[in-house]
Design an enzyme around this catalytic site. Structure first.
Site, mmCIF file in Angstrom:
data_model
loop_
_atom_site.group_PDB
_atom_site.id
_atom_site.type_symbol
_atom_site.label_atom_id
_atom_site.label_comp_id
_atom_site.label_asym_id
_atom_site.label_seq_id
_atom_site.Cartn_x
_atom_site.Cartn_y
_atom_site.Cartn_z
ATOM 1 N N ASP A 1 -34.151 37.034 34.512
ATOM 2 C CA ASP A 1 -33.791 35.690 34.073
ATOM 3 C C ASP A 1 -32.440 35.803 33.384
ATOM 4 O OD1 ASP A 1 -33.418 33.225 32.877
ATOM 5 O OD2 ASP A 1 -35.395 33.148 31.923
ATOM 6 N N SER B 1 -17.181 25.806 41.977
ATOM 7 C CA SER B 1 -17.454 24.512 42.611
ATOM 8 C C SER B 1 -16.205 23.650 42.541
ATOM 9 C CB SER B 1 -18.598 23.807 41.882
ATOM 10 O OG SER B 1 -18.721 22.463 42.304
ATOM 11 N N TYR C 1 -22.785 19.852 34.152
ATOM 12 C CA TYR C 1 -22.479 20.773 35.257
ATOM 13 C C TYR C 1 -20.971 20.891 35.479
ATOM 14 C CZ TYR C 1 -22.478 22.777 39.977
ATOM 15 O OH TYR C 1 -22.252 23.569 41.073
ATOM 16 N N LYS D 1 -18.536 24.260 35.154
ATOM 17 C CA LYS D 1 -17.719 24.809 36.229
ATOM 18 C C LYS D 1 -16.236 24.843 35.856
ATOM 19 C CE LYS D 1 -20.955 25.971 39.049
ATOM 20 N NZ LYS D 1 -21.187 27.398 39.367
#
Length: 264
Positions: A64, A144, A160, A164
């Site tokens: 993890d 991304s 998010y 990024k």
């Protein structure tokens, strides 16, 4: 890829999607691949299939990446059992269909832990492994377009985009630090547009019917496209370092807005 044959790669988030395809591509290219994720049963299934189909060498390890101690244990095992890690693919990533203005703090933390802090920890350990052995290395961050063009992302995906953008900045900082330390390690960021993955499917499934409809016909990339980009970057001559790759679906570039969505 000849100079990486027999070397060790570590892929985070390797159990499905992009990570699984990268693992397969690296193994087919002759690398020993440590595949890590939380779901060991998925990793073992992947390793069995790859090792049977292409005579690859995949080593599944449960990890993890939100838990630093588990990351450190993986690198310790890699050093003890395989001699160390030469190539790191920071692929693990999460997003959420929550908005920032009404989202939970736990979601913020989860995204930043996985997308940013884990990437930093893994990169640090790769550099220390390569430095200790006076070897060569390569770090590839699966970034991304959301880390370059947040203004074009109009679906709710919490922090998010912010995570990024952090990857974009961290990639540049890592490269500068490695150059200053005179280490033989390349650093590359690969930034895809929307890829057909479970994570994107989950985000879309949480939208209302009208919102889903607006994204239903958007052109998408496939996970194998990103794996191909990884192999391309690793296959460059030793004198060449690819710093940034932005990958978009060909059809998207024919629209008025060539950056209408984000990958994961």
């Amino acid at each position: 890829m000849d100079h990486w044959a027999g070397k060790v790669a570590l892929v985070t988030g390797a159990s499905v999607g992009i990570g699984a395809q990268i693992t397969k591509a690296l193994a087919k290219s002759g690398m020993k691949v440590i595949a890590i994720a939380r779901r060991l049963e998925k990793l073992e299934e992947l390793a069995t299939n790859i090792n049977r189909e292409c005579n690859g060498k995949v080593y599944p390890m449960k990890c993890d990446v939100r838990q630093e101690e588990e990351i450190l244990q993986v690198f310790q095992r890699a050093e003890k059992e395989l001699g160390g890690v030469d190539v790191l693919i920071n692929n693990a990533g999460v997003a959420s269909p929550e908005t920032i203005i009404e989202g939970s703090t736990e979601t913020y933390r989860k995204i930043l832990d996985v997308n940013v802090l884990a990437l930093a920890i893994c990169s640090r350990q790769l550099v220390q492994s390569v430095k200790k052995r006076k070897a060569s290395g390569h770090i590839i961050n699966i970034n991304s377009v959301a880390g370059h063009y947040a203004e074009s992302i109009n679906m709710p995906i919490s922090v998010y985009c912010a995570s990024k953008y952090a990857v974009t900045g961290m990639t540049a900082s890592l490269r500068n630090e490695i150059v200053n330390a005179k280490l033989d390690i390349k650093v590359t960021s690969i930034s895809p547009g929307m890829v057909k993955t479970d994570m994107v499917t989950d985000i879309l499934s949480n939208m209302d019917k009208e919102a889903r409809k607006s994204f239903a016909d958007l052109p998408v990339l496939h996970d194998v496209d990103i794996a191909d980009a990884v192999i391309y970057c690793l296959s460059m001559p030793l004198r060449v370092q690819i710093c940034e790759v932005i990958i978009m679906p060909h059809e998207a570039l024919a629209t008025k807005n060539p950056r209408p969505y984000a990958r994961s």
